[in-house]
Scaffold this motif. Sequence first.
Motif, short mmCIF file in Angstrom:
data_model
loop_
_atom_site.label_atom_id
_atom_site.label_comp_id
_atom_site.label_asym_id
_atom_site.label_seq_id
_atom_site.Cartn_x
_atom_site.Cartn_y
_atom_site.Cartn_z
N PRO A 143 0.77 -1.34 -0.19
CA PRO A 143 0.16 -0.01 0.00
C PRO A 143 0.73 1.24 -0.01
O PRO A 143 2.17 0.89 0.10
N SER A 144 0.28 2.52 -0.28
CA SER A 144 1.27 3.64 0.15
C SER A 144 1.83 3.68 1.51
O SER A 144 1.20 3.32 2.25
N ALA A 145 3.03 4.30 1.65
CA ALA A 145 3.84 4.19 2.78
C ALA A 145 3.46 5.28 3.71
O ALA A 145 4.28 6.09 4.04
N ASN A 146 2.06 5.48 4.11
CA ASN A 146 1.69 6.47 4.99
C ASN A 146 0.84 6.05 5.87
O ASN A 146 0.42 4.95 5.75
N PRO A 147 0.66 6.58 7.11
CA PRO A 147 -0.38 6.25 8.25
C PRO A 147 -1.63 6.32 7.54
O PRO A 147 -2.01 7.11 6.67
N ILE A 151 -1.71 11.63 4.16
CA ILE A 151 -1.57 12.09 3.01
C ILE A 151 -0.29 11.17 2.51
O ILE A 151 0.40 10.76 3.07
N SER A 152 -0.57 10.57 1.12
CA SER A 152 0.36 9.68 0.60
C SER A 152 1.77 10.38 0.34
O SER A 152 1.87 11.41 0.16
N PRO A 153 2.79 9.38 0.47
CA PRO A 153 4.40 9.98 0.57
C PRO A 153 4.84 10.01 -1.04
O PRO A 153 4.68 8.88 -1.74
MG MG Z 1 -3.29 4.64 0.47
#
Ligand code: MG
Length: 322
Positions: A143-147, A151-153
């Motif tokens: 998945p995107s590496a954000n909590p 906001i996506s990194p």
């Molecule tokens: Mg995501």
Amino acid sequence: MSVGEVLDALASPDNAVRRAVELLQAGEVVALPTETVYGLAGDAGNVQAVAKIFAAKNRPHFDPLIVHVKDRAQAEQVAILEDDLTERLLEAFWPGPLTVLLPKRDSIPELVTSGSLLVAVRSPSHPVFRAVLEALNRPLAAPSANPFGRISPTTAEHVRLGLGDKIALILDGGPSRHGLESTIVYPLNGELHLLRKGPVTQEELEAFGPVKVTSAAGKKAAPGQLTSHYAPGKPLFLVDGPGRLRDRRQAGYLAWKEKPVGFAASEVLSASGDPVEAAANLFAALHRLDAAPVERIYAEKIPGTGLGAAIQDRLTRAAAGR
Ligand code: MG
Ligand code: TXA
């Protein structure tokens, strides 16, 4: 290895890729650059590794993960590829920012798909991610590496700030080129259900067959497409322009083309009105406004179709998160 270590994968790719592969083989999770946003990767066939992804992101288990593959042959190991429309899409857009929902094979644990019989598959084009896939020779859930919900990194530094204390390694492969998460489609009976707008635009997809945009009602098909998502920590409000906004000393402003006056902080997505440039800048601009000493963020609505619609989709979700 220290927690949150960042390795420069452009300066010394061999070393960076080797360290990442060692950790992935040991069932750990590693943040890797992709051409869309940074991903938090783990071996897609290893349930413990997949569980670590959910834990690091604080992501609810009902929100399934995309499986990243080297190529079509590796996609065959995780999903059933049999219709003509799917083949034409892969031919046209892989490797690249298109994710396709396909019937899954048993090699993929149900934790990855949150119990669904469909798995989301994509083949990223970023050379660092590809080098890791090549060396590991296993599909990666990422998945995107954000909590969760944030906001996506689009840079390694965004990942470090959001998840640095929870993951062992981040590979820095430079800023993400597209800056928006991949387009997600579900080919069904010759029709394309567009579940998430992204760098491959609706207009481009229409060349392959009828496209049905699955909006909020599509939550069942894409449980992670929550209305509120990509949210900064500050409340975000959509506006048509700076107009008569009065509280400028306390507010941040995200502009499309023209820098407004008087705000405590402001960002311009693309002075020339180029949607490609605007998409690439979007999340970094939101991260900066979020970190600025402001109480709220105003974001200008983005005009148009194509990539503009994909950017507007992210802003609408960020505003819903307040
Ligand atoms: Mg995501
Ligand atoms: O560009 C991207 O797609 C990035 C990079 C890292 O590849 N990944 C990404 O993953 O954006 P994530 O987890 O942040 O968003 C994936 C979306 C979620 O909304 C999820 O619900 C949906 O894809 N999804 C994943 N697997 C699915 C499935 N089996 N059925 C329906 N939706 C699925």
